[in-house]
Design a protein around this motif. Structure first.
Motif, PDB file in Angstrom:
ATOM      1  N   PHE A  47       0.841  -1.192   0.000  1.00  0.00           N
ATOM      2  CA  PHE A  47       0.000   0.000   0.000  1.00  0.00           C
ATOM      3  C   PHE A  47       0.878   1.245   0.000  1.00  0.00           C
ATOM      4  O   PHE A  47       2.010   1.221   0.467  1.00  0.00           O
ATOM      5  CB  PHE A  47      -0.891   0.018   1.252  1.00  0.00           C
ATOM      6  N   THR A  48       0.339   2.350  -0.510  1.00  0.00           N
ATOM      7  CA  THR A  48       1.051   3.621  -0.430  1.00  0.00           C
ATOM      8  C   THR A  48       0.955   4.148   0.993  1.00  0.00           C
ATOM      9  O   THR A  48       0.132   3.672   1.796  1.00  0.00           O
ATOM     10  CB  THR A  48       0.443   4.655  -1.377  1.00  0.00           C
ATOM     11  N   LYS A  49       1.761   5.154   1.321  1.00  0.00           N
ATOM     12  CA  LYS A  49       1.713   5.717   2.663  1.00  0.00           C
ATOM     13  C   LYS A  49       0.349   6.330   2.944  1.00  0.00           C
ATOM     14  O   LYS A  49      -0.197   6.206   4.045  1.00  0.00           O
ATOM     15  CB  LYS A  49       2.817   6.758   2.854  1.00  0.00           C
ATOM     16  N   GLU A  50      -0.218   6.965   1.936  1.00  0.00           N
ATOM     17  CA  GLU A  50      -1.551   7.560   2.109  1.00  0.00           C
ATOM     18  C   GLU A  50      -2.593   6.482   2.379  1.00  0.00           C
ATOM     19  O   GLU A  50      -3.477   6.651   3.219  1.00  0.00           O
ATOM     20  CB  GLU A  50      -1.931   8.349   0.861  1.00  0.00           C
ATOM     21  N   GLN A  51      -2.486   5.368   1.686  1.00  0.00           N
ATOM     22  CA  GLN A  51      -3.425   4.259   1.915  1.00  0.00           C
ATOM     23  C   GLN A  51      -3.270   3.688   3.323  1.00  0.00           C
ATOM     24  O   GLN A  51      -4.256   3.337   3.970  1.00  0.00           O
ATOM     25  CB  GLN A  51      -3.207   3.167   0.868  1.00  0.00           C
ATOM     26  N   TRP A  52      -2.022   3.580   3.788  1.00  0.00           N
ATOM     27  CA  TRP A  52      -1.796   3.090   5.144  1.00  0.00           C
ATOM     28  C   TRP A  52      -2.443   4.035   6.159  1.00  0.00           C
ATOM     29  O   TRP A  52      -3.042   3.603   7.143  1.00  0.00           O
ATOM     30  CB  TRP A  52      -0.300   2.987   5.430  1.00  0.00           C
ATOM     31  N   GLN A  53      -2.301   5.336   5.926  1.00  0.00           N
ATOM     32  CA  GLN A  53      -2.824   6.325   6.873  1.00  0.00           C
ATOM     33  C   GLN A  53      -4.346   6.334   6.906  1.00  0.00           C
ATOM     34  O   GLN A  53      -4.950   6.574   7.946  1.00  0.00           O
ATOM     35  CB  GLN A  53      -2.286   7.714   6.519  1.00  0.00           C
ATOM     36  N   PRO A 181      -0.681  -0.622  11.800  1.00  0.00           N
ATOM     37  CA  PRO A 181      -1.632   0.346  12.318  1.00  0.00           C
ATOM     38  C   PRO A 181      -1.143   0.944  13.644  1.00  0.00           C
ATOM     39  O   PRO A 181      -0.598   0.218  14.484  1.00  0.00           O
ATOM     40  CB  PRO A 181      -2.908  -0.459  12.518  1.00  0.00           C
ATOM     41  N   LYS A 182      -1.371   2.209  13.847  1.00  0.00           N
ATOM     42  CA  LYS A 182      -0.819   2.904  15.001  1.00  0.00           C
ATOM     43  C   LYS A 182      -1.378   2.405  16.330  1.00  0.00           C
ATOM     44  O   LYS A 182      -0.748   2.561  17.367  1.00  0.00           O
ATOM     45  CB  LYS A 182      -1.067   4.409  14.864  1.00  0.00           C
ATOM     46  N   THR A 183      -2.560   1.804  16.314  1.00  0.00           N
ATOM     47  CA  THR A 183      -3.197   1.364  17.557  1.00  0.00           C
ATOM     48  C   THR A 183      -2.658   0.030  18.064  1.00  0.00           C
ATOM     49  O   THR A 183      -2.982  -0.380  19.182  1.00  0.00           O
ATOM     50  CB  THR A 183      -4.709   1.234  17.344  1.00  0.00           C
ATOM     51  N   LEU A 184      -1.826  -0.654  17.269  1.00  0.00           N
ATOM     52  CA  LEU A 184      -1.330  -1.977  17.656  1.00  0.00           C
ATOM     53  C   LEU A 184       0.144  -1.918  18.046  1.00  0.00           C
ATOM     54  O   LEU A 184       0.779  -0.875  17.949  1.00  0.00           O
ATOM     55  CB  LEU A 184      -1.529  -2.956  16.496  1.00  0.00           C
ATOM     56  N   ASP A 242       7.131  13.933   8.502  1.00  0.00           N
ATOM     57  CA  ASP A 242       6.695  14.367   7.185  1.00  0.00           C
ATOM     58  C   ASP A 242       6.124  13.187   6.388  1.00  0.00           C
ATOM     59  O   ASP A 242       6.668  12.078   6.444  1.00  0.00           O
ATOM     60  CB  ASP A 242       7.894  14.962   6.436  1.00  0.00           C
ATOM     61  N   PRO A 243       5.022  13.395   5.635  1.00  0.00           N
ATOM     62  CA  PRO A 243       4.389  12.298   4.891  1.00  0.00           C
ATOM     63  C   PRO A 243       5.322  11.570   3.931  1.00  0.00           C
ATOM     64  O   PRO A 243       5.090  10.409   3.610  1.00  0.00           O
ATOM     65  CB  PRO A 243       3.264  13.012   4.127  1.00  0.00           C
ATOM     66  N   GLN A 244       6.389  12.246   3.483  1.00  0.00           N
ATOM     67  CA  GLN A 244       7.304  11.604   2.546  1.00  0.00           C
ATOM     68  C   GLN A 244       8.409  10.810   3.241  1.00  0.00           C
ATOM     69  O   GLN A 244       9.144  10.064   2.595  1.00  0.00           O
ATOM     70  CB  GLN A 244       7.938  12.666   1.637  1.00  0.00           C
TER      71      GLN A 244
END
Length: 263
Positions: A47-53, A181-184, A242-244
């Motif tokens: 997945f792209t970073k945007e998709q992960w977010q 995921p950030k919650t795990l 940063d998103p990149q």
């Protein structure tokens, strides 16, 4: 390389990418036992970073007897490929339909990059369960993942650690994928590769052969959790920036190889 023949079994979730089994043989910490290794590499969907977010995280039980919860995507996908992995392993293990297979003949290595790493953990658990149902003593099962995302809650993590011989979670520099995921939380300690310098990643360099200056082995650290959280001085120090940040690093290089072109 192990003295005995190694079987490399590639399970495709994202077909069309070349599988370099040489890299797997070099990167995996193969056992010193006399048993031949069977290497199961799972190539997952990225997945792209945007998709992960933006990706919603839905949790579900993975096995009926397991109280812990895992990310629904991995649970569904791991169950979907279980039969394929079973067939691949059966074709590599001595024996036949009419002759009971001795799965204790070999050491088993489950590995993958990114989502493939997450799926390798669940696939190893399913394989372990299958052997228990057959009444066979679980053999050595070693998991090595590269740039793996988080997959389950703390109950699930503790359950896995009690049943898998060894789990190596390798991360590279500022890779962003291990943050999600950030919650795990992650299951095992982290093996963090600091940024590689002067890297000629088109060819493999053996240890001790660094005189030409094209490649040097990077600094590698074993990072232990701090206060039950991921070590803030390793890969996690770059999270939530940063998103990149970390987009290119997801591919590595890991010991001189870029994952997308080498696996």
């Amino acid at each position: 390389m192990h003295a005995n023949k190694a079987y490399q079994l590639v399970v495709d979730i994202a077909p069309g990418v070349y599988a370099n089994t040489e890299l797997l043989n070099k990167a995996l910490p193969l056992s010193t036992s006399n048993k031949p290794p069977i290497i199961i590499y799972i190539r997952g969907k990225e997945f792209t970073k945007e998709q992960w977010q933006k990706r919603p995280v839905r949790m579900r039980k993975f096995l009926n007897f397991l109280d812990g919860l895992v990310d629904e995507y991995y649970a569904i996908t791991a169950n979907a490929i279980e039969k394929e992995i079973q067939i691949l392993i059966d074709n590599a293990v001595p024996g036949s339909i009419d002759q009971k297979r001795n799965y204790g003949c070999c050491d088993y290595y489950f590995t993958g990059h990114g989502t493939g790493g997450a799926l390798s953990i669940l696939s190893a658990i399913l394989f372990n369960r299958r052997l228990a149902r057959l009444g066979q003593i679980p053999p050595t099962i070693i998991i090595t993942t590269f740039g793996q995302p988080k997959i389950g809650d703390e109950i699930f993590n503790e359950w896995v650690k009690a049943r898998i011989s060894e789990l190596n979670r390798v991360t590279y520099f500022d890779d962003f994928v291990p943050e999600f995921p950030k919650t795990l939380k992650h299951i095992s300690n982290e093996i963090w590769i600091a940024e590689e310098q002067n890297c000629d990643c088109q060819q493999q360099k053996e240890e001790g052969n660094e005189a030409d200056g094209q490649y040097r082995w990077p600094e590698v650290y074993e990072c232990f959790p701090v206060l039950m959280a991921d070590n803030p001085y390793c890969n996690a120090q770059y999270w939530s920036q940063d998103p990149q940040i970390g987009v290119k690093s997801h591919e590595g290089p890991y010991f001189g190889y870029y994952m997308r072109t080498s696996l």
